[in-house]
Structure formats: structure tokens, C-alpha cells
Design a protein around this motif. Structure first.
Motif, mmCIF file in Angstrom:
data_model
loop_
_atom_site.group_PDB
_atom_site.id
_atom_site.type_symbol
_atom_site.label_atom_id
_atom_site.label_comp_id
_atom_site.label_asym_id
_atom_site.label_seq_id
_atom_site.Cartn_x
_atom_site.Cartn_y
_atom_site.Cartn_z
ATOM 1 N N LYS A 172 0.756 -1.191 0.195
ATOM 2 C CA LYS A 172 0.151 0.186 -0.074
ATOM 3 C C LYS A 172 0.900 1.585 -0.166
ATOM 4 N N THR A 173 1.910 1.398 0.829
ATOM 5 C CA THR A 173 2.763 2.744 0.861
ATOM 6 C C THR A 173 3.502 2.441 -0.219
ATOM 7 N N THR A 174 3.976 1.397 -0.807
ATOM 8 C CA THR A 174 4.769 1.279 -1.890
ATOM 9 C C THR A 174 4.086 2.059 -3.047
ATOM 10 N N PHE A 175 2.650 1.614 -3.151
ATOM 11 C CA PHE A 175 1.845 2.104 -4.171
ATOM 12 C C PHE A 175 1.650 3.840 -4.201
ATOM 13 N N ARG A 191 -0.365 12.492 6.540
ATOM 14 C CA ARG A 191 0.693 13.155 6.246
ATOM 15 C C ARG A 191 0.121 13.956 4.962
ATOM 16 N N GLU A 192 0.385 15.290 5.009
ATOM 17 C CA GLU A 192 0.026 16.221 3.676
ATOM 18 C C GLU A 192 1.273 16.512 2.874
ATOM 19 N N TYR A 193 1.176 16.512 1.570
ATOM 20 C CA TYR A 193 2.289 16.946 0.948
ATOM 21 C C TYR A 193 1.533 17.930 -0.467
ATOM 22 N N GLN A 194 2.373 18.991 -0.163
ATOM 23 C CA GLN A 194 1.603 20.279 -1.081
ATOM 24 C C GLN A 194 2.691 20.511 -2.274
ATOM 25 N N GLN A 195 3.690 19.745 -2.552
ATOM 26 C CA GLN A 195 4.762 20.188 -3.593
ATOM 27 C C GLN A 195 4.401 19.684 -4.948
ATOM 28 N N GLY A 196 3.193 18.857 -4.976
ATOM 29 C CA GLY A 196 3.159 18.343 -6.455
ATOM 30 C C GLY A 196 2.121 18.915 -7.084
ATOM 31 N N ARG A 197 1.733 18.242 -8.471
ATOM 32 C CA ARG A 197 0.514 19.013 -9.172
ATOM 33 C C ARG A 197 -0.629 19.182 -8.509
ATOM 34 N N LEU A 198 -1.054 18.003 -7.561
ATOM 35 C CA LEU A 198 -2.219 18.340 -6.633
ATOM 36 C C LEU A 198 -1.531 18.002 -5.343
ATOM 37 N N PRO A 199 -2.225 18.614 -4.241
ATOM 38 C CA PRO A 199 -2.134 18.078 -2.917
ATOM 39 C C PRO A 199 -2.146 16.558 -2.606
ATOM 40 N N LEU A 200 -1.531 15.766 -1.934
ATOM 41 C CA LEU A 200 -1.876 14.603 -1.419
ATOM 42 C C LEU A 200 -2.044 14.480 -0.137
ATOM 43 N N TYR A 201 -2.960 14.029 0.275
ATOM 44 C CA TYR A 201 -3.287 13.643 1.554
ATOM 45 C C TYR A 201 -3.094 12.044 1.715
ATOM 46 N N ASP A 226 8.660 15.459 -4.682
ATOM 47 C CA ASP A 226 9.891 15.148 -4.374
ATOM 48 C C ASP A 226 10.285 14.909 -2.996
ATOM 49 N N ARG A 227 9.519 14.034 -2.207
ATOM 50 C CA ARG A 227 9.757 13.756 -0.820
ATOM 51 C C ARG A 227 9.676 12.289 -0.560
ATOM 52 N N ASN A 228 10.290 11.996 0.678
ATOM 53 C CA ASN A 228 10.587 10.411 1.078
ATOM 54 C C ASN A 228 8.881 10.159 1.465
ATOM 55 N N VAL A 229 8.004 9.669 0.914
ATOM 56 C CA VAL A 229 7.061 9.227 1.450
ATOM 57 C C VAL A 229 6.930 7.983 2.616
ATOM 58 N N LYS A 230 6.595 8.373 3.664
ATOM 59 C CA LYS A 230 6.775 7.202 4.832
ATOM 60 C C LYS A 230 5.093 7.234 5.279
ATOM 61 N N SER A 231 4.947 5.958 5.790
ATOM 62 C CA SER A 231 3.566 5.552 6.146
ATOM 63 C C SER A 231 3.326 6.262 7.313
ATOM 64 N N PRO A 232 2.029 7.245 7.306
ATOM 65 C CA PRO A 232 1.785 7.758 8.387
ATOM 66 C C PRO A 232 1.143 6.874 9.542
ATOM 67 N N THR A 233 1.750 5.920 9.916
ATOM 68 C CA THR A 233 1.056 5.209 10.927
ATOM 69 C C THR A 233 0.697 5.584 12.381
ATOM 70 N N PHE A 234 1.682 6.610 12.726
ATOM 71 C CA PHE A 234 1.402 7.158 14.010
ATOM 72 C C PHE A 234 0.733 8.518 13.866
ATOM 73 N N THR A 235 0.946 9.267 12.986
ATOM 74 C CA THR A 235 0.342 10.525 12.742
ATOM 75 C C THR A 235 -1.102 10.460 12.044
ATOM 76 N N LEU A 236 -1.210 9.290 11.524
ATOM 77 C CA LEU A 236 -2.610 9.002 10.750
ATOM 78 C C LEU A 236 -2.673 9.598 9.268
ATOM 79 N N LEU A 286 2.423 7.147 -6.644
ATOM 80 C CA LEU A 286 1.613 8.132 -6.914
ATOM 81 C C LEU A 286 2.371 9.464 -6.475
ATOM 82 N N ALA A 287 2.842 9.521 -5.414
ATOM 83 C CA ALA A 287 3.428 10.740 -5.058
ATOM 84 C C ALA A 287 4.583 11.142 -6.082
ATOM 85 N N ALA A 288 5.393 10.472 -6.498
ATOM 86 C CA ALA A 288 6.261 10.729 -7.365
ATOM 87 C C ALA A 288 5.688 11.114 -8.701
#
Ligand code: ADP
Ligand code: MG
Length: 153
Positions: free
Chosen positions: A39-42, A65-75, A53-63, A46-48
């Protein structure tokens, strides 16, 4: 519903990258499968594909993570910790209704608060090869049927 077989993490990421080209603001992608299914690999793919351009890690503890650097925000959500409930109080709907793409690992644990339409992507180990996965796409609603058709095209 559509199924395919992949034989490496890179191939799973590639599918995520292809999906990234097609997603629109407000899209909801559910990733379901056991621990280590990919799931996280997938999501990394998607993020790439969104140009994040960030290391996407599973938000297991934070539930989430938001990434604003791409074509669209990723939640990116991992709601494994909500196995025993509690999703109602977290305001996750704000992300689903937001301008970004929401990706939810372990979505079965928040089944009660999911919108009616989404693309469900199931990942499971298959065959005798450690790196083989069967990936199943199940769209719910017209938007996601269209998305899967585009992905096939
Ligand atoms: P999950 O988020 O579902 O728990 P991860 O993506 O964090 O799973 O981990 C999947 C693990 O399985 C990684 O170590 C990855 O390298 C490995 N793996 C082997 N083959 C595949 C594949 N075809 N697709 C995805 N991951 C794979
Ligand atoms: Mg994960």
C-alpha cells in the motif's frame, strides 16, 4: 473490476505513477491489503507521479501526512490505528472534500465515514514469488469508472 499481476515493487510504483497522471482534485483512493502488501509502495509511486519530491513514509502514528509540493496536494492517511473506532472525531471528511487527492491505507477501519464514491485498490501477495502481487481495481461511481477506463486505455 479489473485485476493485474505485478512482480516487483517498482512495478507497483509504476502503476501508482500512471494513476497520478489521471487523478483530479477531490479524488479518493482506498488501498486495502495486509501488512506488507504494498500500500505504501503504491503511494510512493503516486506521489512521485504527482511530482512530489519527498520521501513518503506511512503515517502510521500521525494518521495523516500532507504533501503540497506536487501537481495536486496529496493527503496520505494510514488509519490502521482506528481499528477500534474513533474515526468520527478526526475531521477526515475535510480531506475527502478538499482540493487534493486522498489516499487511505486500511480504509476498512473507517468504512462508516467513507463517501459513497471512490476507487478501491486491493493488493495481495500471490503465487510463490515473494515479490508477486495481485492488484485489483474496484471503482465505485461514475467518476472512478471513468478513471479506471482511462488507466486501461
Ligand atoms: P503496506 O503499506 O501494504 O504495509 P509496504 O508498501 O510498506 O506495504 O511494504 C511492502 C513491502 O513488500 C516492501 O518491503 C516492498 O519492497 C515489498 N514488495 C515486494 N514485492 C512487492 C510488490 N510487487 N509490490 C509492492 N511491494 C513489494
Ligand atoms: Mg503502509
Amino acid at each position: 473490476m479489473q485485476s493485474m499481476t505485478v512482480t516487483s515493487p517498482a512495478e507497483t510504483m509504476q502503476l501508482g505513477q500512471q494513476l497520478a497522471k489521471l487523478v483530479q482534485p477531490g479524488d479518493l483512493i482506498l488501498l486495502d491489503g495486509d501488512l506488507g502488501a504494498g500500500k505504501t509502495t503504491f503511494t510512493k509511486g503516486l506521489a512521485a507521479g504527482l511530482g512530489i519530491d519527498r520521501n513518503v513514509k506511512s503515517p502510521t502514528f500521525t494518521l495523516i501526512r500532507e504533501y503540497q509540493q506536487g501537481r495536486l496536494p496529496l493527503y496520505h492517511m494510514d488509519v490502521y490505528r482506528l481499528e477500534d473506532g474513533g474515526a468520527e472525531d478526526l475531521g477526515l471528511e475535510e480531506y475527502f472534500d478538499g482540493d487534493g487527492v486522498s489516499v487511505v491505507e486500511w480504509s476498512q477501519f473507517i468504512a462508516d465515514i467513507l463517501p459513497s464514491d471512490y476507487l478501491r485498490i486491493g493488493l495481495s501477495r500471490s503465487g510463490t514469488d515473494d515479490d508477486q502481487r495481485t492488484i485489483t481495481l474496484t471503482p465505485k461511481g461514475a467518476r472512478y469508472q471513468q478513471l479506471v477506463a482511462q488507466l486501461e486505455g
